[in-house]
Design a protein around this motif. Structure first.
Motif, PDB file in Angstrom:
ATOM      1  N   ARG A  71       0.818  -1.206   0.000  1.00  0.00           N
ATOM      2  CA  ARG A  71       0.000   0.000   0.000  1.00  0.00           C
ATOM      3  C   ARG A  71       0.858   1.265   0.000  1.00  0.00           C
ATOM      4  O   ARG A  71       2.022   1.258   0.417  1.00  0.00           O
ATOM      5  CB  ARG A  71      -0.957  -0.004   1.193  1.00  0.00           C
ATOM      6  CG  ARG A  71      -0.268   0.108   2.521  1.00  0.00           C
ATOM      7  CD  ARG A  71      -1.132  -0.375   3.692  1.00  0.00           C
ATOM      8  NE  ARG A  71      -2.344   0.385   3.810  1.00  0.00           N
ATOM      9  CZ  ARG A  71      -3.564  -0.118   3.601  1.00  0.00           C
ATOM     10  NH1 ARG A  71      -3.714  -1.367   3.234  1.00  0.00           N
ATOM     11  NH2 ARG A  71      -4.638   0.628   3.771  1.00  0.00           N
ATOM     12  N   ARG A  76      -3.255   6.862  -1.355  1.00  0.00           N
ATOM     13  CA  ARG A  76      -4.544   6.791  -0.664  1.00  0.00           C
ATOM     14  C   ARG A  76      -5.021   8.175  -0.224  1.00  0.00           C
ATOM     15  O   ARG A  76      -6.216   8.370   0.016  1.00  0.00           O
ATOM     16  CB  ARG A  76      -4.448   5.872   0.557  1.00  0.00           C
ATOM     17  CG  ARG A  76      -4.358   4.393   0.211  1.00  0.00           C
ATOM     18  CD  ARG A  76      -4.071   3.563   1.456  1.00  0.00           C
ATOM     19  NE  ARG A  76      -5.057   3.794   2.501  1.00  0.00           N
ATOM     20  CZ  ARG A  76      -6.223   3.161   2.596  1.00  0.00           C
ATOM     21  NH1 ARG A  76      -6.547   2.251   1.691  1.00  0.00           N
ATOM     22  NH2 ARG A  76      -7.041   3.426   3.594  1.00  0.00           N
ATOM     23  N   CYS A 123     -10.217   1.991   0.342  1.00  0.00           N
ATOM     24  CA  CYS A 123      -9.005   2.082  -0.492  1.00  0.00           C
ATOM     25  C   CYS A 123      -8.485   3.505  -0.591  1.00  0.00           C
ATOM     26  O   CYS A 123      -7.478   3.754  -1.265  1.00  0.00           O
ATOM     27  CB  CYS A 123      -9.289   1.549  -1.899  1.00  0.00           C
ATOM     28  SG  CYS A 123      -9.673  -0.205  -1.927  1.00  0.00           S
ATOM     29  N   TYR A 139      -7.915  -3.576   4.132  1.00  0.00           N
ATOM     30  CA  TYR A 139      -7.499  -4.219   2.883  1.00  0.00           C
ATOM     31  C   TYR A 139      -8.769  -4.706   2.181  1.00  0.00           C
ATOM     32  O   TYR A 139      -9.520  -5.501   2.741  1.00  0.00           O
ATOM     33  CB  TYR A 139      -6.588  -5.418   3.151  1.00  0.00           C
ATOM     34  CG  TYR A 139      -5.311  -5.094   3.883  1.00  0.00           C
ATOM     35  CD1 TYR A 139      -4.126  -4.844   3.195  1.00  0.00           C
ATOM     36  CD2 TYR A 139      -5.276  -5.046   5.279  1.00  0.00           C
ATOM     37  CE1 TYR A 139      -2.947  -4.556   3.864  1.00  0.00           C
ATOM     38  CE2 TYR A 139      -4.102  -4.766   5.961  1.00  0.00           C
ATOM     39  CZ  TYR A 139      -2.944  -4.518   5.253  1.00  0.00           C
ATOM     40  OH  TYR A 139      -1.779  -4.220   5.928  1.00  0.00           O
ATOM     41  N   GLY A 159      -3.505   1.109  -3.313  1.00  0.00           N
ATOM     42  CA  GLY A 159      -4.700   1.539  -2.595  1.00  0.00           C
ATOM     43  C   GLY A 159      -5.090   0.635  -1.454  1.00  0.00           C
ATOM     44  O   GLY A 159      -6.033   0.938  -0.710  1.00  0.00           O
ATOM     45  N   LEU A 161      -5.624  -2.821  -2.026  1.00  0.00           N
ATOM     46  CA  LEU A 161      -6.305  -3.998  -2.548  1.00  0.00           C
ATOM     47  C   LEU A 161      -5.371  -5.202  -2.497  1.00  0.00           C
ATOM     48  O   LEU A 161      -4.175  -5.082  -2.796  1.00  0.00           O
ATOM     49  CB  LEU A 161      -6.774  -3.764  -3.981  1.00  0.00           C
ATOM     50  CG  LEU A 161      -7.991  -2.848  -4.097  1.00  0.00           C
ATOM     51  CD1 LEU A 161      -7.702  -1.684  -5.007  1.00  0.00           C
ATOM     52  CD2 LEU A 161      -9.204  -3.614  -4.591  1.00  0.00           C
TER      53      LEU A 161
END
Length: 341
Positions: A71, A76, A123, A139, A159, A161
């Protein structure tokens, strides 16, 4: 059909909101294909060495999507996500505080067509997840197929995911320090085929894999996991969808393609960029994503069918409570109730 065009004197803020949602829809529907095409062109160009190096990187990095991803807090927190949030607008609401010492499975309902509430709330930081739930890291689980697409996989992992494989969920739930939140759209791709305004049907009665994993990673020393039902009011109001009742030729084709490819293909329509009558942009409808009360899970290394069914029933009760306790606040009629299939 009469086309309703957007006025010319729209404020700049609303234009920025539309642009933010447009790039999100593009990312969801076409960015993966563009990335794949770009990689193929790179392979046949004079820069093929870069493609070969990236292929090596893909091999070395193959386990990352099932090991918490990679991430980027910078991505974000992009300002574009604030415009994305304000387009609907999008709100994240918590019913209770959550202990950051535990790991959680957030069961997200309904799936909707493009999971806008799931993406915007979990996200990005546009709706203030980290402020509402300090110490927790969300997540959002996504089909494994997308993490095989060059370049696209790296973007979506930024993001937060991660792959929806069993190993990925187990990795998040087994974190000894707690603080991990695995957000699972329980209805999955098939539920997207029923996403239309007013729909309250959830595909959940036969979806118990997440229950089994929660039991295996339940409350124990150094391994804490709890279930949290989440309902996103307004998620199904964002798009219209062509009528496709069960048993119809269209639904048969959609179900067949979904089983074959693993991806649902709803025939949906919303609004356009410069007109409001048709297009692929969602309608400007508010989304209120309510995070319910946690359901403590007692660890059961080898859960029986009765164990799974019992916890599944508790989860359905918790999800129903989230909906019933909040529906009056978000324009749902008193006689409307969730329907589980």
């Amino acid at each position: 059909m009469k086309i309703q065009f957007a006025p010319l004197n729209i404020p700049l803020q609303r234009r920025l909101q539309t642009a933010a949602v447009l790039q999100w829809v593009f990312s969801f529907l076409a960015l993966a294909q563009c990335c794949l095409a770009g990689y193929v062109l790179l392979c046949v160009s004079d820069w093929w060495v870069l493609a070969a190096l990236y292929a090596g990187w893909l091999y070395l990095d193959r386990d990352t999507p099932t090991s918490g991803g990679r991430r980027s807090e910078w991505l974000r927190n992009w300002s574009v996500w604030k415009h994305f949030r304000d387009y609907f607008p999008l709100n994240l609401i918590k019913m209770v505080d959550l202990d950051p010492g535990s790991n959680y499975i957030f069961g997200f309902h309904p799936h909707g067509v493009l999971v806008a509430g799931g993406f915007g709330n979990f996200c990005t930081e546009a709706s203030g997840f980290s402020l509402l739930f300090p110490g927790l890291t969300p997540y959002l689980l996504m089909l494994p197929f997308w993490f095989r697409v060059p370049f696209f996989r790296d973007y979506i992992m930024c993001g937060g995911l991660v792959s929806s494989e069993k190993a990925s969920l187990s990795y998040l739930l087994s974190g000894p320090r707690g603080g991990n939140v695995a957000v699972v759209a329980i209805g999955g791709a098939p539920e997207a085929l029923d996403a239309r305004p007013g729909a309250l049907t959830l595909q959940i009665l036969h979806r118990k894999g997440f229950i089994k994993l929660a039991l295996k990673h339940g409350l124990c020393t150094g391994c804490l996991a709890q279930l949290v039902p989440v309902f996103s009011f307004g998620e199904n109001e964002l798009f219209d969808q062509m009528t496709n009742p069960t048993g119809s030729p269209l639904r048969w084709l959609q179900d067949h393609l979904q089983r074959l490819m693993g991806v649902a293909l709803p025939l949906f329509t919303g609004r356009g960029v410069f007109q409001y009558s048709f297009g692929l942009l969602p309608y400007r409808q508010p989304i209120h994503t309510v995070v319910g009360r946690p359901i403590p899970v007692v660890q059961t290394p080898s859960p029986t069918k009765d164990d799974i069914d019992g916890l599944h029933s508790l989860y359905l009760e918790g999800l129903t409570a989230v909906f019933e306790d909040n529906k009056d606040n978000y324009g749902i009629a008193p006689d409307k109730h969730l329907h589980f299939i």
